[in-house]
Design a protein around this motif. Structure first.
Motif, PDB file in Angstrom:
ATOM      1  N   SER A 165     -19.641  37.417   0.029  1.00  0.00           N
ATOM      2  CA  SER A 165     -18.843  36.528   0.046  1.00  0.00           C
ATOM      3  C   SER A 165     -19.161  36.215  -1.911  1.00  0.00           C
ATOM      4  N   SER A 166     -20.377  35.430  -0.865  1.00  0.00           N
ATOM      5  CA  SER A 166     -21.110  35.006  -2.740  1.00  0.00           C
ATOM      6  C   SER A 166     -21.334  36.496  -3.645  1.00  0.00           C
ATOM      7  N   LYS A 167     -21.402  36.939  -3.464  1.00  0.00           N
ATOM      8  CA  LYS A 167     -21.257  38.311  -3.899  1.00  0.00           C
ATOM      9  C   LYS A 167     -23.057  38.860  -4.514  1.00  0.00           C
ATOM     10  N   GLN A 168     -24.088  38.259  -4.364  1.00  0.00           N
ATOM     11  CA  GLN A 168     -24.851  38.168  -4.997  1.00  0.00           C
ATOM     12  C   GLN A 168     -26.251  38.703  -3.122  1.00  0.00           C
ATOM     13  N   LEU A 169     -27.662  38.898  -3.962  1.00  0.00           N
ATOM     14  CA  LEU A 169     -28.541  39.369  -2.610  1.00  0.00           C
ATOM     15  C   LEU A 169     -28.681  38.341  -1.980  1.00  0.00           C
ATOM     16  N   GLN A 170     -29.099  38.458  -0.838  1.00  0.00           N
ATOM     17  CA  GLN A 170     -30.096  37.706   0.231  1.00  0.00           C
ATOM     18  C   GLN A 170     -30.584  37.655   1.081  1.00  0.00           C
ATOM     19  N   ASP A 171     -31.962  37.208   0.895  1.00  0.00           N
ATOM     20  CA  ASP A 171     -32.754  37.514   2.784  1.00  0.00           C
ATOM     21  C   ASP A 171     -33.973  39.307   1.951  1.00  0.00           C
ATOM     22  N   LEU A 172     -33.948  39.091   0.723  1.00  0.00           N
ATOM     23  CA  LEU A 172     -35.097  40.021  -0.204  1.00  0.00           C
ATOM     24  C   LEU A 172     -36.122  40.400  -0.076  1.00  0.00           C
ATOM     25  N   ARG A 173     -37.101  41.256   0.913  1.00  0.00           N
ATOM     26  CA  ARG A 173     -37.847  41.404   1.080  1.00  0.00           C
ATOM     27  C   ARG A 173     -38.265  42.833   1.379  1.00  0.00           C
ATOM     28  N   CYS A 174     -40.043  42.590   0.470  1.00  0.00           N
ATOM     29  CA  CYS A 174     -40.631  43.856   0.008  1.00  0.00           C
ATOM     30  C   CYS A 174     -41.668  44.148   0.886  1.00  0.00           C
ATOM     31  N   ARG A 175     -42.464  45.282   0.970  1.00  0.00           N
ATOM     32  CA  ARG A 175     -43.708  44.941   1.751  1.00  0.00           C
ATOM     33  C   ARG A 175     -44.654  46.054   1.259  1.00  0.00           C
ATOM     34  N   THR A 219     -47.696  54.206  -5.627  1.00  0.00           N
ATOM     35  CA  THR A 219     -47.468  53.276  -4.798  1.00  0.00           C
ATOM     36  C   THR A 219     -46.056  53.171  -4.145  1.00  0.00           C
ATOM     37  N   ASN A 220     -45.649  52.546  -3.260  1.00  0.00           N
ATOM     38  CA  ASN A 220     -44.133  52.931  -2.794  1.00  0.00           C
ATOM     39  C   ASN A 220     -43.451  51.834  -2.423  1.00  0.00           C
ATOM     40  N   MET A 221     -42.363  52.090  -2.781  1.00  0.00           N
ATOM     41  CA  MET A 221     -41.261  50.223  -2.404  1.00  0.00           C
ATOM     42  C   MET A 221     -40.759  50.799  -1.262  1.00  0.00           C
ATOM     43  N   ASN A 222     -40.390  49.644  -0.788  1.00  0.00           N
ATOM     44  CA  ASN A 222     -40.336  49.694   1.055  1.00  0.00           C
ATOM     45  C   ASN A 222     -38.935  47.898   0.809  1.00  0.00           C
ATOM     46  N   CYS A 223     -38.608  48.014   0.083  1.00  0.00           N
ATOM     47  CA  CYS A 223     -37.114  46.646   0.455  1.00  0.00           C
ATOM     48  C   CYS A 223     -36.358  46.760   0.909  1.00  0.00           C
ATOM     49  N   THR A 224     -36.132  45.542   1.449  1.00  0.00           N
ATOM     50  CA  THR A 224     -34.886  45.108   3.116  1.00  0.00           C
ATOM     51  C   THR A 224     -34.234  43.942   1.886  1.00  0.00           C
ATOM     52  N   MET A 225     -32.868  43.759   2.081  1.00  0.00           N
ATOM     53  CA  MET A 225     -31.776  42.595   1.357  1.00  0.00           C
ATOM     54  C   MET A 225     -30.488  42.499   2.045  1.00  0.00           C
ATOM     55  N   ASN A 226     -30.167  41.392   2.480  1.00  0.00           N
ATOM     56  CA  ASN A 226     -28.547  41.629   2.848  1.00  0.00           C
ATOM     57  C   ASN A 226     -27.878  41.651   1.061  1.00  0.00           C
ATOM     58  N   LEU A 227     -26.805  42.226   1.280  1.00  0.00           N
ATOM     59  CA  LEU A 227     -25.199  41.891   0.880  1.00  0.00           C
ATOM     60  C   LEU A 227     -24.448  41.254   0.426  1.00  0.00           C
TER      61      LEU A 227
END
Length: 204
Positions: free
Chosen positions: A194-204, A183-191
Motif C-alpha cells: 500500500s505504502s510501497k515502503q519497507l517496514q519491520d526491517l530487522r537484521c542479525r 560476515t553474513n547478512m541475514n535480514c528480514t523485512m516486509n514490503l
C-alpha cells in the motif's frame, strides 16, 4: 678515654645500622617501582591485545530502500509482484584496522523462493567506521506460485522478504597484521504494497 672510645664505636655502629636501613628502604622503594611498572606494562599489553588487536566480525546490513516501477497483482489465484528496489546497505567495522572485502552476491527470498539478486561491489570500511553504499535489484515473483502469494496477500497487505549474503575480506591491523574475516547478512523485512515502503526491517 676508654669511655670516649667506646662511645665513638657505639656511634659508628649506630651510623652503620642507619645507613644499612636507609639502603634497605631505597632497595624496597626500587623494587616497588619496578613491580608497579611491570604491572602497568602488563595491563597495557593486555588492553592492547584484548581491545586493539582483537578482530571483530563486521556487520553487513540492509539499512533502507526505495522502489521504482512498483507493479503488484493481488488476485488470490494468480498474485504477482515486480519492482526495482534501490537498497542502501552498510558494512560496520568495529576493528582498529581497515576491513577490505571482496565483491559478493546478495539474494532476496520470499519464503524459500528466490525473487531477486544483485552484485555487491568490493570495497573497504575504514577502522571504527561504517561504509554505506547503494545497490539496485529487480524483485520478481516469477518463481513463486501465484496461489501461494495470493494466500499471503489475502491475509495482509505486505510481502515478507529476507536478504542473505556473505562478504569475505581481511582486517588489517597496525598496517602489518592481516586476518581473514567473513560476515553474513541475514535480514528480514516486509514490503508494504500500500505504502510501497519497507517496514519491520530487522537484521542479525
Amino acid at each position: 678515654m676508654a669511655y670516649n672510645g667506646g662511645q665513638k664505636a657505639y656511634d659508628a655502629e649506630l651510623a652503620s645500622v642507619a645507613q644499612s636501613e636507609e639502603r634497605r628502604k631505597k632497595c624496597m622503594k626500587c623494587f616497588a617501582y619496578v613491580a608497579v611498572f611491570a604491572v602497568f606494562q602488563t595491563a597495557i599489553i593486555l588492553v592492547f591485545a584484548l581491545v586493539v588487536m582483537k578482530v571483530r566480525t563486521p556487520k553487513f546490513r540492509v539499512r533502507s530502500a526505495t522502489f521504482d516501477n512498483f507493479d503488484v497483482s493481488t488476485l488470490v489465484t494468480n498474485a504477482s509482484f515486480n519492482t526495482r528496489m534501490n537498497a542502501e546497505l552498510s558494512v560496520k567495522n568495529a576493528n582498529f584496522g581497515r576491513y577490505k572485502y571482496q565483491s559478493s552476491i546478495i539474494e532476496f527470498f520470499y519464503q524459500d523462493y528466490k525473487v531477486g539478486e544483485t552484485v555487491v561491489p568490493g570495497g573497504k570500511a575504514n577502522f571504527k567506521s561504517t561504509k554505506k553504499f547503494a545497490v539496485s535489484v529487480d524483485l520478481s515473483s516469477a518463481n513463486v506460485p501465484g496461489d501461494v502469494l495470493g494466500n499471503e496477500l489475502s491475509q495482509h497487505a505486505w510481502i515478507p522478504l529476507t536478504s542473505r549474503a556473505t562478504l569475505k575480506g581481511k582486517v588489517t591491523l597496525m598496517l602489518i597484521f592481516k586476518k581473514n574475516k567473513s560476515t553474513n547478512m541475514n535480514c528480514t523485512m516486509n514490503l508494504n504494497i500500500s505504502s510501497k515502503q519497507l517496514q519491520d526491517l530487522r537484521c542479525r
